[in-house]
Scaffold this active site. Structure first.
Site, PDB file in Angstrom:
ATOM      1  N   ASP A  11     -33.109-115.697  57.427  1.00 35.10           N
ATOM      2  CA  ASP A  11     -33.591-114.459  58.052  1.00 35.10           C
ATOM      3  C   ASP A  11     -34.551-114.801  59.201  1.00 35.10           C
ATOM      4  O   ASP A  11     -35.740-114.477  59.139  1.00 35.10           O
ATOM      5  CB  ASP A  11     -34.278-113.550  57.013  1.00 35.10           C
ATOM      6  CG  ASP A  11     -35.482-114.199  56.337  1.00 35.10           C
ATOM      7  OD1 ASP A  11     -35.553-115.450  56.305  1.00 35.10           O
ATOM      8  OD2 ASP A  11     -36.371-113.460  55.862  1.00 35.10           O
ATOM      9  N   GLU A 163     -43.765-114.579  45.836  1.00 32.02           N
ATOM     10  CA  GLU A 163     -43.422-115.144  47.151  1.00 32.02           C
ATOM     11  C   GLU A 163     -42.472-114.177  47.867  1.00 32.02           C
ATOM     12  O   GLU A 163     -41.662-113.500  47.230  1.00 32.02           O
ATOM     13  CB  GLU A 163     -42.775-116.520  46.929  1.00 32.02           C
ATOM     14  CG  GLU A 163     -42.418-117.281  48.182  1.00 32.02           C
ATOM     15  CD  GLU A 163     -41.105-116.835  48.792  1.00 32.02           C
ATOM     16  OE1 GLU A 163     -40.958-116.907  50.016  1.00 32.02           O
ATOM     17  OE2 GLU A 163     -40.223-116.394  48.024  1.00 32.02           O
ATOM     18  N   ASN A 165     -39.600-114.195  49.698  1.00 22.47           N
ATOM     19  CA  ASN A 165     -38.131-114.145  49.575  1.00 22.47           C
ATOM     20  C   ASN A 165     -37.696-113.594  48.220  1.00 22.47           C
ATOM     21  O   ASN A 165     -36.633-112.964  48.113  1.00 22.47           O
ATOM     22  CB  ASN A 165     -37.515-115.540  49.789  1.00 22.47           C
ATOM     23  CG  ASN A 165     -37.569-115.952  51.237  1.00 22.47           C
ATOM     24  OD1 ASN A 165     -37.703-115.116  52.124  1.00 22.47           O
ATOM     25  ND2 ASN A 165     -37.475-117.255  51.484  1.00 22.47           N
ATOM     26  N   HIS A 234     -42.647-123.106  55.956  1.00 23.27           N
ATOM     27  CA  HIS A 234     -42.015-123.121  54.628  1.00 23.27           C
ATOM     28  C   HIS A 234     -40.551-123.558  54.643  1.00 23.27           C
ATOM     29  O   HIS A 234     -40.152-124.483  53.947  1.00 23.27           O
ATOM     30  CB  HIS A 234     -42.099-121.721  53.997  1.00 23.27           C
ATOM     31  CG  HIS A 234     -43.461-121.129  53.989  1.00 23.27           C
ATOM     32  ND1 HIS A 234     -44.423-121.482  53.087  1.00 23.27           N
ATOM     33  CD2 HIS A 234     -44.037-120.196  54.803  1.00 23.27           C
ATOM     34  CE1 HIS A 234     -45.530-120.805  53.304  1.00 23.27           C
ATOM     35  NE2 HIS A 234     -45.324-120.019  54.347  1.00 23.27           N
TER      36      HIS A 234
HETATM   37  C1  BDR Z   1     -40.708-117.273  53.159  1.00 19.96           C
HETATM   38  O1  BDR Z   1     -40.913-115.917  53.531  1.00 19.96           O
HETATM   39  C2  BDR Z   1     -40.527-115.704  54.845  1.00 19.96           C
HETATM   40  O2  BDR Z   1     -41.460-114.899  55.514  1.00 19.96           O
HETATM   41  C3  BDR Z   1     -40.381-117.068  55.480  1.00 19.96           C
HETATM   42  O3  BDR Z   1     -39.374-117.066  56.467  1.00 19.96           O
HETATM   43  C4  BDR Z   1     -40.017-117.955  54.319  1.00 19.96           C
HETATM   44  O4  BDR Z   1     -38.622-117.957  54.085  1.00 19.96           O
HETATM   45  C5  BDR Z   1     -42.054-117.877  52.798  1.00 19.96           C
HETATM   46  O5  BDR Z   1     -42.616-117.154  51.755  1.00 19.96           O
HETATM   47 CA    CA Z   2     -37.072-117.289  55.831  1.00 26.21          CA
END
Ligand code: BDR
Ligand code: CA
Length: 310
Positions: A11, A163, A165, A234
């Protein structure tokens, strides 16, 4: 050794973009396709950004296939406050001319994994992957490996517990973790220890067009850079693992995704003690930070040199 084939579900997204540059520039892996999902910004923008990166970097024959705009069951959360309205911070890549491929990302994932030699690297919300595994459960055997950037066994970033994702589509993540394959989960516990400090950004600044048009405006938008601190890139950690698994220590664990909690929705509950359950994940616990940056900066320098030659 022939390069390891990887399919990137993403994304973009600042750190997605930096992960794609790493995958494109490193000879140990070959990008066989990019699928996009709504996440950091809308699906239209993540797909546009993937297409723009493809042309800027020059891997024009690699398909970019859009997938899900939103989560399976809930309203999509976005992270434009982190990645900017465009999704690529202050970077301004030329408008892409090549269109996205027809079809849906989930079908492309199924067909690309079918031969059995492709690693799926998922660095966005897991909606496309969940749809693919529901439509064709045999992909759990076909995938050479599934590596995700997502989750955490300490604390979250979208919420204290979750988190981004996983928080963006907890039901999809629960499907993916429960599908019967071993998910290699590179989470915030690892990625937050590898920061793009001032020394890193100085190296990027010397990388011609790649540095000036993409790397530096992305990283500086992503977080405050000082001598000791800077943003975590990340998603690049997941690609780095696919390139060189010795960079990140992983441990078997049982991972469950919280889908109901009032305060904990999207939390990855990681049990390293295994108790009476078989592990469904290999969870990243430590990254070799100097070697990680060495890999990124060496690879970026080679991409930068190729761009200067044209
Ligand atoms: C993840 O969340 C998204 O904002 C970043 O692209 C990464 O995949 C980190 O928490
Ligand atoms: Ca991402």
């Amino acid at each position: 050794m022939p390069p390891r084939k990887i399919l990137i579900d993403c994304d973009p997204g600042i750190d997605d973009a930096l992960a794609i540059v790493l995958a494109h520039g490193n000879a140990a892996v070959e990008i066989v396709g990019i699928t996009t999902v709504g996440g950091n910004v809308s699906l239209d923008r993540t797909t546009r950004n993937a297409r723009a990166l493809r042309e800027f970097l020059g891997f024009r024959d690699t398909p970019v296939v859009p997938g899900s705009a939103g989560a399976l069951l809930r309203s999509r959360i976005h992270a434009a406050h982190v990645h900017g309205d465009s999704g690529l911070g202050a970077a301004r890549l030329p408008e892409p001319a090549l269109a996205a491929a027809d079809g849906h990302a989930a079908d492309f994932i199924i067909e690309t994994l079918r031969p059995g030699d492709v690693t799926l690297v998922a660095i966005g919300p897991l909606t496309n992957v969940a749809l693919a595994v529901r439509k064709e459960p045999r992909i759990v055997d076909w995938a050479r490996e599934l590596v995700i950037l997502g989750g955490s066994y300490t604390r979250g970033n979208a919420t204290p517990a979750a988190e981004f994702n996983i928080a963006a589509d907890p039901e999809a993540a629960a499907i993916v973790f429960g599908a019967g394959w071993t998910v290699t989960m590179i989470g915030l516990d690892v990625s937050r220890t590898a920061l793009a400090t001032g020394a890193v950004v100085d190296r990027m600044r010397a990388m011609g067009r790649l540095g000036a048009d993409l790397l530096v405006p992305c990283v500086e938008f992503y977080g405050m850079v000082t001598a000791e601190e800077g943003p975590a890139i990340h998603d690049a950690c997941a690609v780095a693992y696919a390139i060189d698994p010795t960079l990140i220590d992983v441990q078997p664990a049982v991972v469950d995704v919280e889908t109901h909690g009032v305060h904990t929705s999207g939390m990855t509950v990681v049990d390293f003690n295994l108790r009476d359950r078989a592990p469904n994940a290999l969870v990243g616990t430590r990254i070799d930070v100097p070697r990680f940056w060495d890999l990124l900066l060496t690879t970026y320098a080679s991409v930068a040199a190729a761009l200067e030659i044209g």
